[in-house]
Design a protein around this motif. Structure first.
Motif, mmCIF file in Angstrom:
data_model
loop_
_atom_site.group_PDB
_atom_site.id
_atom_site.type_symbol
_atom_site.label_atom_id
_atom_site.label_comp_id
_atom_site.label_asym_id
_atom_site.label_seq_id
_atom_site.Cartn_x
_atom_site.Cartn_y
_atom_site.Cartn_z
ATOM 1 N N ALA A 18 0.775 -1.100 -0.069
ATOM 2 C CA ALA A 18 0.095 -0.093 -0.008
ATOM 3 C C ALA A 18 0.689 1.384 0.056
ATOM 4 N N LEU A 19 2.087 1.200 0.825
ATOM 5 C CA LEU A 19 2.745 2.298 0.871
ATOM 6 C C LEU A 19 3.550 2.633 -0.381
ATOM 7 N N LYS A 20 4.058 1.641 -1.268
ATOM 8 C CA LYS A 20 4.495 1.558 -2.398
ATOM 9 C C LYS A 20 3.378 2.392 -3.586
ATOM 10 N N GLU A 21 2.267 1.798 -3.351
ATOM 11 C CA GLU A 21 1.292 2.496 -4.458
ATOM 12 C C GLU A 21 1.094 3.892 -4.281
ATOM 13 N N LEU A 22 0.896 4.442 -2.922
ATOM 14 C CA LEU A 22 0.858 5.829 -2.554
ATOM 15 C C LEU A 22 2.100 6.536 -3.155
ATOM 16 N N LEU A 23 3.256 5.873 -2.961
ATOM 17 C CA LEU A 23 4.421 6.496 -3.382
ATOM 18 C C LEU A 23 4.599 6.748 -4.780
ATOM 19 N N ASP A 24 4.134 5.707 -5.556
ATOM 20 C CA ASP A 24 4.069 5.595 -7.256
ATOM 21 C C ASP A 24 3.056 6.655 -7.630
ATOM 22 N N ARG A 25 1.805 7.007 -6.932
ATOM 23 C CA ARG A 25 0.936 7.978 -7.170
ATOM 24 C C ARG A 25 1.291 9.209 -6.900
ATOM 25 N N GLY A 26 2.394 9.352 -6.117
ATOM 26 C CA GLY A 26 2.848 10.799 -5.711
ATOM 27 C C GLY A 26 1.943 11.428 -4.716
ATOM 28 N N ALA A 27 1.469 10.540 -3.843
ATOM 29 C CA ALA A 27 0.496 11.105 -2.750
ATOM 30 C C ALA A 27 1.485 11.873 -1.704
ATOM 31 N N PRO A 28 0.602 13.020 -1.092
ATOM 32 C CA PRO A 28 1.095 13.683 -0.322
ATOM 33 C C PRO A 28 1.850 12.940 1.086
ATOM 34 N N LEU A 29 2.764 12.271 1.087
ATOM 35 C CA LEU A 29 3.398 11.660 2.119
ATOM 36 C C LEU A 29 4.611 12.235 2.910
ATOM 37 N N ASP A 30 4.696 12.233 4.350
ATOM 38 C CA ASP A 30 5.989 12.631 4.733
ATOM 39 C C ASP A 30 6.692 11.169 5.526
ATOM 40 N N LEU A 31 7.493 10.650 4.364
ATOM 41 C CA LEU A 31 8.231 9.208 4.876
ATOM 42 C C LEU A 31 9.257 9.602 5.802
ATOM 43 N N ILE A 45 14.402 3.572 2.655
ATOM 44 C CA ILE A 45 13.277 3.592 1.459
ATOM 45 C C ILE A 45 13.767 4.986 1.045
ATOM 46 N N PRO A 46 13.715 4.921 -0.460
ATOM 47 C CA PRO A 46 13.760 6.221 -1.183
ATOM 48 C C PRO A 46 12.736 7.305 -0.877
ATOM 49 N N GLY A 47 13.238 8.518 -0.722
ATOM 50 C CA GLY A 47 12.127 9.568 -0.351
ATOM 51 C C GLY A 47 11.969 9.807 0.801
ATOM 52 N N ARG A 69 0.771 17.016 4.655
ATOM 53 C CA ARG A 69 1.601 15.825 4.347
ATOM 54 C C ARG A 69 0.966 14.622 5.172
ATOM 55 N N ARG A 70 0.692 13.352 4.752
ATOM 56 C CA ARG A 70 0.613 12.344 5.893
ATOM 57 C C ARG A 70 1.820 11.790 6.329
ATOM 58 N N PRO A 71 1.916 11.765 7.662
ATOM 59 C CA PRO A 71 3.253 11.153 7.948
ATOM 60 C C PRO A 71 3.057 9.594 8.068
ATOM 61 N N VAL A 72 4.147 8.776 7.639
ATOM 62 C CA VAL A 72 4.527 7.494 7.587
ATOM 63 C C VAL A 72 5.800 7.276 8.087
ATOM 64 N N PHE A 93 -1.868 14.583 14.678
ATOM 65 C CA PHE A 93 -1.644 13.890 13.466
ATOM 66 C C PHE A 93 -2.294 12.756 13.494
ATOM 67 N N THR A 94 -3.594 12.593 13.733
ATOM 68 C CA THR A 94 -4.340 11.407 13.527
ATOM 69 C C THR A 94 -4.515 10.498 12.239
ATOM 70 N N ASP A 95 -3.924 11.207 11.116
ATOM 71 C CA ASP A 95 -3.856 10.311 10.000
ATOM 72 C C ASP A 95 -2.506 9.553 9.769
ATOM 73 N N ALA A 96 -1.526 9.793 10.675
ATOM 74 C CA ALA A 96 -0.225 9.218 10.736
ATOM 75 C C ALA A 96 -0.385 8.060 10.853
ATOM 76 N N VAL A 97 0.391 7.086 10.116
ATOM 77 C CA VAL A 97 0.675 5.717 9.929
ATOM 78 C C VAL A 97 1.927 5.161 10.213
#
Length: 117
Positions: A18-31, A45-47, A69-72, A93-97
């Protein structure tokens, strides 16, 4: 009232796929890698950006989170990130995973390479 951060719910996990899919889509994440610098040098992990666990537990890293950005979070196997995730959730940051299985799962399932430290 608790004396410390609550343990995050299991639903606050994201799988490597699921993380790879989000990264590939360019989702606004803070990895964010919460391991130590010597671990970061071996595999990452790249990025991602490195902010060790201690900075989260003492609260000093919270100011680096961006609300757009969603924290991961990830670590070696997913243990350290649970405490960091609880701190982020308590700060609003309740959306953090966190990455289930950490960088070990990532390298096993998505990007084979040397095993994570």
């Amino acid at each position: 009232m608790s004396d410390g951060p609550r343990e995050p719910a299991d639903s606050a996990e994201i799988t490597p796929a699921a993380l790879k899919e989000l990264l590939d889509r360019g989702a606004p994440l803070d990895l964010i890698d919460v391991r130590e610098p010597h671990e970061w040098e071996l595999v990452r992990i790249p990025g991602a950006r490195l902010v060790p666990q201690g900075a989260w537990l003492d609260g000093s890293a919270l100011a680096t989170l961006r609300p757009d950005r969603r924290p991961v979070f990830y670590c070696r196997s997913g243990v350290r990130t649970r405490a960091v995730l609880a701190v982020a959730h308590e700060a609003g940051f309740t959306d953090a995973v966190h990455l289930a299985g950490g960088v070990v799962a990532w390298t096993a399932q998505i990007d084979p390479g040397p095993p994570g430290p």
